[in-house]
Structures are given as C-alpha cells and as structure tokens.
Design a protein around this motif. Structure first.
Motif, PDB file in Angstrom:
ATOM      1  N   THR A   1     -27.215  76.488  41.200  1.00 27.53           N
ATOM      2  CA  THR A   1     -25.997  76.535  42.012  1.00 27.53           C
ATOM      3  C   THR A   1     -24.823  75.769  41.424  1.00 27.53           C
ATOM      4  OG1 THR A   1     -26.753  74.651  43.341  1.00 27.53           O
ATOM      5  CG2 THR A   1     -27.240  76.858  44.194  1.00 27.53           C
ATOM      6  N   TYR A   2     -25.078  74.756  40.623  1.00 33.17           N
ATOM      7  CA  TYR A   2     -24.008  73.944  40.050  1.00 33.17           C
ATOM      8  C   TYR A   2     -24.012  74.049  38.538  1.00 33.17           C
ATOM      9  CZ  TYR A   2     -22.314  71.611  44.211  1.00 33.17           C
ATOM     10  OH  TYR A   2     -21.719  71.347  45.409  1.00 33.17           O
ATOM     11  N   ALA A   3     -22.829  74.000  37.943  1.00 33.33           N
ATOM     12  CA  ALA A   3     -22.698  74.086  36.487  1.00 33.33           C
ATOM     13  C   ALA A   3     -23.012  72.772  35.780  1.00 33.33           C
ATOM     14  CB  ALA A   3     -21.286  74.546  36.115  1.00 33.33           C
ATOM     15  N   TYR A   4     -23.180  71.694  36.534  1.00 32.80           N
ATOM     16  CA  TYR A   4     -23.490  70.406  35.912  1.00 32.80           C
ATOM     17  C   TYR A   4     -24.853  70.464  35.242  1.00 32.80           C
ATOM     18  CZ  TYR A   4     -19.655  69.089  38.943  1.00 32.80           C
ATOM     19  OH  TYR A   4     -18.444  69.038  39.574  1.00 32.80           O
ATOM     20  N   ALA A   5     -25.003  69.725  34.169  1.00 32.86           N
ATOM     21  CA  ALA A   5     -26.265  69.712  33.425  1.00 32.86           C
ATOM     22  C   ALA A   5     -27.412  69.278  34.332  1.00 32.86           C
ATOM     23  CB  ALA A   5     -26.157  68.782  32.227  1.00 32.86           C
ATOM     24  N   PRO A   6     -28.512  70.023  34.338  1.00 34.06           N
ATOM     25  CA  PRO A   6     -29.647  69.651  35.187  1.00 34.06           C
ATOM     26  C   PRO A   6     -30.181  68.240  34.914  1.00 34.06           C
ATOM     27  CG  PRO A   6     -29.904  71.893  34.440  1.00 34.06           C
ATOM     28  CD  PRO A   6     -28.723  71.315  33.695  1.00 34.06           C
ATOM     29  N   GLN A   7     -30.015  67.753  33.704  1.00 35.40           N
ATOM     30  CA  GLN A   7     -30.504  66.418  33.358  1.00 35.40           C
ATOM     31  C   GLN A   7     -29.360  65.401  33.295  1.00 35.40           C
ATOM     32  OE1 GLN A   7     -31.003  69.148  31.266  1.00 35.40           O
ATOM     33  NE2 GLN A   7     -32.982  69.695  32.128  1.00 35.40           N
ATOM     34  N   SER A   8     -28.363  65.545  34.125  1.00 36.49           N
ATOM     35  CA  SER A   8     -27.221  64.623  34.128  1.00 36.49           C
ATOM     36  C   SER A   8     -27.697  63.183  34.327  1.00 36.49           C
ATOM     37  CB  SER A   8     -26.242  64.982  35.244  1.00 36.49           C
ATOM     38  OG  SER A   8     -25.666  66.239  35.028  1.00 36.49           O
ATOM     39  N   SER A   9     -27.094  62.274  33.575  1.00 39.91           N
ATOM     40  CA  SER A   9     -27.418  60.848  33.701  1.00 39.91           C
ATOM     41  C   SER A   9     -26.803  60.289  34.981  1.00 39.91           C
ATOM     42  CB  SER A   9     -26.884  60.086  32.499  1.00 39.91           C
ATOM     43  OG  SER A   9     -25.460  60.040  32.546  1.00 39.91           O
ATOM     44  N   ASP A  10     -27.258  59.106  35.360  1.00 36.50           N
ATOM     45  CA  ASP A  10     -26.682  58.434  36.531  1.00 36.50           C
ATOM     46  C   ASP A  10     -25.175  58.246  36.365  1.00 36.50           C
ATOM     47  OD1 ASP A  10     -29.236  58.315  37.522  1.00 36.50           O
ATOM     48  OD2 ASP A  10     -29.372  56.135  37.529  1.00 36.50           O
ATOM     49  N   ALA A  11     -24.756  57.860  35.153  1.00 35.54           N
ATOM     50  CA  ALA A  11     -23.328  57.649  34.894  1.00 35.54           C
ATOM     51  C   ALA A  11     -22.552  58.955  35.039  1.00 35.54           C
ATOM     52  CB  ALA A  11     -23.121  57.054  33.505  1.00 35.54           C
ATOM     53  N   GLU A  12     -23.116  60.056  34.533  1.00 37.40           N
ATOM     54  CA  GLU A  12     -22.448  61.363  34.659  1.00 37.40           C
ATOM     55  C   GLU A  12     -22.372  61.791  36.118  1.00 37.40           C
ATOM     56  OE1 GLU A  12     -23.672  63.448  30.418  1.00 37.40           O
ATOM     57  OE2 GLU A  12     -25.162  63.373  32.031  1.00 37.40           O
ATOM     58  N   LEU A  13     -23.441  61.569  36.865  1.00 40.39           N
ATOM     59  CA  LEU A  13     -23.437  61.915  38.288  1.00 40.39           C
ATOM     60  C   LEU A  13     -22.371  61.113  39.029  1.00 40.39           C
ATOM     61  CD1 LEU A  13     -27.275  61.978  38.996  1.00 40.39           C
ATOM     62  CD2 LEU A  13     -25.763  63.960  38.852  1.00 40.39           C
ATOM     63  N   HIS A  14     -22.292  59.834  38.741  1.00 42.75           N
ATOM     64  CA  HIS A  14     -21.321  58.973  39.412  1.00 42.75           C
ATOM     65  C   HIS A  14     -19.898  59.405  39.064  1.00 42.75           C
ATOM     66  CE1 HIS A  14     -19.334  55.269  40.788  1.00 42.75           C
ATOM     67  NE2 HIS A  14     -20.374  55.154  41.581  1.00 42.75           N
ATOM     68  N   LYS A  15     -19.654  59.691  37.799  1.00 40.56           N
ATOM     69  CA  LYS A  15     -18.321  60.129  37.379  1.00 40.56           C
ATOM     70  C   LYS A  15     -17.942  61.449  38.045  1.00 40.56           C
ATOM     71  CE  LYS A  15     -15.421  60.890  33.385  1.00 40.56           C
ATOM     72  NZ  LYS A  15     -15.277  60.878  31.950  1.00 40.56           N
TER      73      LYS A  15
ATOM     74  N   TRP B   1     -19.176  62.916  40.888  1.00 44.25           N
ATOM     75  CA  TRP B   1     -19.145  63.009  42.351  1.00 44.25           C
ATOM     76  C   TRP B   1     -18.375  61.875  43.020  1.00 44.25           C
ATOM     77  CZ3 TRP B   1     -20.731  67.617  43.966  1.00 44.25           C
ATOM     78  CH2 TRP B   1     -20.838  67.845  45.341  1.00 44.25           C
ATOM     79  N   ILE B   2     -18.219  60.740  42.323  1.00 38.95           N
ATOM     80  CA  ILE B   2     -17.582  59.580  42.951  1.00 38.95           C
ATOM     81  C   ILE B   2     -16.255  59.217  42.285  1.00 38.95           C
ATOM     82  CG2 ILE B   2     -17.872  57.152  43.622  1.00 38.95           C
ATOM     83  CD1 ILE B   2     -19.874  59.200  44.934  1.00 38.95           C
ATOM     84  N   GLU B   3     -16.260  59.062  40.976  1.00 40.41           N
ATOM     85  CA  GLU B   3     -15.059  58.603  40.274  1.00 40.41           C
ATOM     86  C   GLU B   3     -14.014  59.696  40.094  1.00 40.41           C
ATOM     87  OE1 GLU B   3     -16.226  56.632  36.570  1.00 40.41           O
ATOM     88  OE2 GLU B   3     -18.146  56.182  37.539  1.00 40.41           O
ATOM     89  N   GLY B   4     -14.424  60.914  39.793  1.00 37.98           N
ATOM     90  CA  GLY B   4     -13.496  62.002  39.498  1.00 37.98           C
ATOM     91  C   GLY B   4     -12.746  62.544  40.695  1.00 37.98           C
ATOM     92  N   PRO B   5     -13.414  62.763  41.812  1.00 38.64           N
ATOM     93  CA  PRO B   5     -12.736  63.347  42.975  1.00 38.64           C
ATOM     94  C   PRO B   5     -11.709  62.405  43.600  1.00 38.64           C
ATOM     95  CG  PRO B   5     -15.108  63.619  43.137  1.00 38.64           C
ATOM     96  CD  PRO B   5     -14.855  62.676  42.001  1.00 38.64           C
TER      97      PRO B   5
ATOM     98  N   LEU C   1     -28.932  59.907  54.649  1.00 37.15           N
ATOM     99  CA  LEU C   1     -27.924  60.755  54.038  1.00 37.15           C
ATOM    100  C   LEU C   1     -28.455  62.194  53.970  1.00 37.15           C
ATOM    101  CD1 LEU C   1     -25.536  59.673  51.375  1.00 37.15           C
ATOM    102  CD2 LEU C   1     -26.550  61.923  51.180  1.00 37.15           C
ATOM    103  N   LEU C   2     -27.741  63.126  54.592  1.00 37.60           N
ATOM    104  CA  LEU C   2     -28.172  64.519  54.673  1.00 37.60           C
ATOM    105  C   LEU C   2     -27.365  65.440  53.761  1.00 37.60           C
ATOM    106  CD1 LEU C   2     -28.463  64.749  58.559  1.00 37.60           C
ATOM    107  CD2 LEU C   2     -30.307  64.289  56.908  1.00 37.60           C
ATOM    108  N   GLY C   3     -26.180  65.003  53.367  1.00 33.49           N
ATOM    109  CA  GLY C   3     -25.328  65.844  52.534  1.00 33.49           C
ATOM    110  C   GLY C   3     -24.100  65.094  52.094  1.00 33.49           C
ATOM    111  N   SER C   4     -23.294  65.777  51.298  1.00 30.79           N
ATOM    112  CA  SER C   4     -22.076  65.161  50.783  1.00 30.79           C
ATOM    113  C   SER C   4     -21.120  66.248  50.319  1.00 30.79           C
ATOM    114  CB  SER C   4     -22.423  64.238  49.608  1.00 30.79           C
ATOM    115  OG  SER C   4     -21.274  63.618  49.076  1.00 30.79           O
ATOM    116  N   TYR C   5     -19.853  65.894  50.275  1.00 28.03           N
ATOM    117  CA  TYR C   5     -18.878  66.757  49.609  1.00 28.03           C
ATOM    118  C   TYR C   5     -17.862  65.911  48.878  1.00 28.03           C
ATOM    119  CZ  TYR C   5     -15.090  66.465  53.190  1.00 28.03           C
ATOM    120  OH  TYR C   5     -14.086  66.068  54.029  1.00 28.03           O
TER     121      TYR C   5
END
Length: 167
Positions: free
Chosen positions: A28-42, A44-48, A61-65
């Motif tokens: 469902t998402y184009a992000y790499a399936p093996q994304s690192s913690d730093a990539e995930l944080h960037k 979903w948290i830092e970029g938006p 926690l049930l979901g996020s956007y």
C-alpha cells in the motif's frame, strides 16, 4: 469513541512498530519495506506539517495520519495525507474518521484541496473509501507501484476540492 489528537513524542514507541508493520507488507505504501527507524521518523514525523494519532479509550494507538503540502510554492494550497490503521483495528471506521478529521484540519490550515498521489489500484478498500468520501480518480499511472506480491500494478491519483461543509 476513538480520540484523534496531535502526535506527541511519547507516542513514538507505539507508532514506530505500526509504521514498520504497515510498510513491511509492500502492498500500500511506496516507502521501503525495510525502512530504518530514522527513515520512518523522517517520513512520518519530521517531514509532514503535522502528524496525528488515533487512540482507543485505553490509550492504545490505533492509527495515524500525516498532513503535508502536496507540492511547495505555487502548489502548496493542496494538502496531501497518508493514513494508517493498526491491522487489529481495521474495519472499525477509523480511516473514515481520520480522513474526515484531516480534511477539517487541512481547511483550518488554509488548504483548498487534498490530493493522494499514489493510491494503489489493488487496495480496493482504500479506493472505495476515498471515493465514498468525495475523492475522484483524476488519473491512473500504469504500473507505477511495485507491489511486493503482484509485481507492477497501477496507481491512482485522487483529488478533492475542500469546502467548509466537509469539515
């Protein structure tokens, strides 16, 4: 009733594994399936511009956007959102609640429209839901998504003009 609120740093220990689980499926998402913690944080948290979480009555926690401008500069009046729901919480209307919340939040922040750039065509539940919420398929990108199981599949660009009645 689930609570949707702004992300807090203390949410990260619950959100990180949820992001990993959803991205790891590669469907469902184009992000790499093996994304690192730093990539995930960037991502979903830092970029938006803003990140929100949906919590159950027990605080789980049930979901996020994540909400961001779809493009910089002259395209920054169009919002873009990514949504995820914990697999165990699917089918409870959380994606609908978060999409409705995100539209109201986008309007509050001055956005005039919302666009989803890469809705995987085989994610029929999401396509159907976004259409029920007023989004239209404005384009289909042939073979634009490399599905982890199905190979190259089409992806849709979906768009909705926002108005105060949507909030």
């Amino acid at each position: 009733m689930p609570l949707i609120r702004a992300f807090e740093a203390s949410d990260w220990p619950q959100l990180r594994p949820l992001l990993q689980e959803v991205f790891a499926t590669g469907d469902t998402y184009a992000y790499a399936p093996q994304s690192s913690d730093a990539e995930l944080h960037k991502t979903w948290i830092e970029g938006p511009e803003a990140t929100f979480v949906t919590c159950g009555e027990d605080g789980e926690l049930l979901g996020s956007y994540a909400l961001r401008p779809n493009q910089p500069g002259q395209g920054s009046h169009v919002a873009n959102c990514g949504y995820l729901v914990a697999p165990a919480a699917r089918g409870q209307g959380l994606a609908t609640l978060m999409c409705e919340h995100s539209q109201a939040e986008a309007l509050r922040r001055g956005y005039r429209a919302m666009q989803f750039n890469l809705v995987v065509s085989t994610n029929t539940g999401a396509v159907r839901l976004w259409q029920q919420l007023g989004f239209e398929i404005v384009g289909t990108l042939p073979g634009a998504f490399k599905h982890q199981c199905l190979g190259y599949v089409d992806a849709h660009v979906m768009f909705k003009t926002l108005s105060p009645k949507d909030s």
